[in-house]
Each structure stands twice: as C-alpha cells, then as structure tokens.
Enzyme design. Structure first.
Site, PDB file in Angstrom:
ATOM      1  N   GLU A  35       0.793  -1.224   0.000  1.00 54.96           N
ATOM      2  CA  GLU A  35       0.000   0.000   0.000  1.00 54.96           C
ATOM      3  C   GLU A  35       0.828   1.277   0.000  1.00 54.96           C
ATOM      4  O   GLU A  35       0.376   2.302  -0.490  1.00 54.96           O
ATOM      5  CB  GLU A  35      -0.929   0.013   1.224  1.00 54.96           C
ATOM      6  N   ASP A 175      -1.238  -4.478  14.052  1.00 55.97           N
ATOM      7  CA  ASP A 175      -0.181  -5.267  13.418  1.00 55.97           C
ATOM      8  C   ASP A 175       1.057  -5.257  14.310  1.00 55.97           C
ATOM      9  O   ASP A 175       2.146  -4.868  13.881  1.00 55.97           O
ATOM     10  CB  ASP A 175       0.142  -4.713  12.034  1.00 55.97           C
TER      11      ASP A 175
END
Length: 288
Positions: A35, A175
C-alpha cells in the site's frame, strides 16, 4: 525508521513519482509495501527529534493504484492517511511513544513523520541472541547467559509497558510485530551502541545492548475506541510474532505481560480475554 514492509536489499533512489514538495534527489527509499512506500528525507526543521536527526523525517507515500477506480482510490487514500495521523496525534498527546506527525497531504497521498533513530526490535533481538550463540564454549559462559536473559526480560517488560500505554487510551495497533517496534537508543542522540563504537544504526557490527526506549511505528491498521477483545488480539499477534520470529525470547513473554499489567489498569480483563483468544487460535491450528 524501518516499517513492517519488506526491506529493500539496499537503500535506493525512489522508483515512483514523488509528490510535491519532495523530489528524488532528497529522498531515499527504505521499504516498499503493498500500500505504501517509506522514504528517508528532510522536511522543514522541528524540535520533536534529537539533534542528530534534526531535519530528517520518514515520508510515507501511498501512490495511486491504477487498478482501482480513481474516485474510490482518492477516498481510500484520504481515509487511511487521516485515520493513521489522527491515531498518532492522539497517542502523542497521551504520552504513548510514537513518531510525531510533521505534516500530511491526503490529496497527494503522503504523511511526514518524525524519524526514529535506532533499529527494530526484530533486528536488535536477532543480533543480540546471535552474538550470545557465538560465545558458546568461552569462559564465564553461564554468567553471560544469565546476563543475556536478564537483558531480554528487561526488554520484554519495556515492550509490555509501551503496549499497555497504547491500550490504556483504547487504541489498538492492529499489526503488533517486532518489526513495528523500534528500539531508540538512550538519550536519542546516537545509534545503538556496538562493539566497534560505531553509533550508526546501519553499522554491520553486532548489537551488544538492548538498552533504549520502545517506540511503536506503522499505524496503518490501528483503530480507536477499541474493545477488550481487540486488545487481546493485539497481544496475541505479538505473542505469535515472538513465537515464530524469536523462539528463544518466547519464554520471556510472561515478563512482557507483567510490564503490560504495570502500565494499564484494565490489563486483568484483557489478559482473561487473551486466554480465550489463545484457545481459539489453538483450535484453528488443530483444524487447519
């Protein structure tokens, strides 16, 4: 300040067109993910970093995706950049150790963050443990082994405290891996101390200390107003990261959870939830 994306084999010049006011002459590509791309560059002058890194910043650029509809791509980029920046600003305001936001432009798809000196916890632990293995057979090995274990326990406590401070403001990272935890050197004025005396975080000689502050980075998947279940999943992801990447340090997870409890009053409820999450994880592993 590496991110969780796969690191490039070496620091390289940008391969994508950079948004204004940045240019390829002043930007060095650090990592590239699905991304976003992370560069080291300069962005004005600021007081949020140490003198050794003044003027440096981490530029996170989300280039447009040609496979997405142009309008949808713009909306997603804007939403993700603003969401990450808002989480970081809130964390800084509440005293959670994260990089400062220096500037952003959601139209151009970038956010400039404080450059955090040091190395990732992943690299620090790996090199520290590898150095210990290299001492096998030397005199005084048992004493040094105890010292290494004490050092690792102390690191785990600091990691737990940093995560606890994050969860105390009802924010989850999304994450949590050792690649998204930075080990910032003491005093923030130099890199991690190494055998050769070099203070550069890019020096090739082994890391000999795990001293320093824990800084959480890469909040692209972070969320606010988190529930106890979300926090438990955050901890479970971090536990699994240690189990798969640093099996030697897995036995010190109790120290991490102790540190977590020290810095977060609601830890007891979250840790009970963590037991449930672990159980579900084991069942999933058994069923495949």
């Amino acid at each position: 300040m590496p991110s969780s994306s796969s690191p490039c084999s070496q620091l390289t010049a940008p391969t994508h067109a950079l948004p204004a006011p940045f240019d390829s002459a002043s930007c060095t590509l650090i990592t590239q993910g699905a991304e976003a791309l992370l560069y080291r560059t300069s962005f004005l002058s600021h007081s949020s970093t140490s003198s050794s890194s003044a003027g440096n910043c981490a530029l996170k650029h989300r280039p447009s995706k040609p496979y997405r509809h142009a309008v949808l791509d713009k909306r997603l980029t804007r939403a993700r950049i603003l969401a990450e920046a808002r989480v970081l600003v809130r964390c800084r305001r509440e005293g959670v150790p994260v990089p400062a936001v220096l500037g952003l432009d959601w139209e151009e798809g970038w956010v400039a963050l404080e450059w955090v000196e040091g190395v990732t916890v992943r690299r620090g632990v790996d090199e520290f443990v590898d150095k210990g293995r290299g001492e096998e057979g030397e005199e005084g090995l048992e004493d040094r082994k105890k010292e290494r274990e004490a050092t690792l326990r102390d690191l785990m406590i600091r990691i737990g405290r940093a995560v606890g401070r994050l969860h105390a403001i009802d924010v989850v990272h999304g994450d949590l891996t050792t690649s998204n935890l930075m080990l910032r050197p003491p005093s923030s004025s130099s890199g991690v101390v190494r055998q050769s005396g070099s203070t550069s975080p890019d020096a090739s000689v082994p890391i000999t200390t795990l001293a320093g502050d824990i800084v959480l980075i890469d909040f692209g998947l972070a969320a606010q107003n988190a529930l106890d279940e979300d926090k438990a999943v955050d901890l479970y992801v971090l536990e699994r990261a240690f189990g798969s990447t640093h099996p030697y340090a897995e036995k010190f997870l109790d120290s991490m959870l102790a540190g977590y409890g020290d810095s977060y009053k609601g830890a007891r409820v979250v840790l009970r939830r963590l037991e449930d999450v672990r159980m579900r994880g084991r069942k999933k592993s058994m069923l495949g």
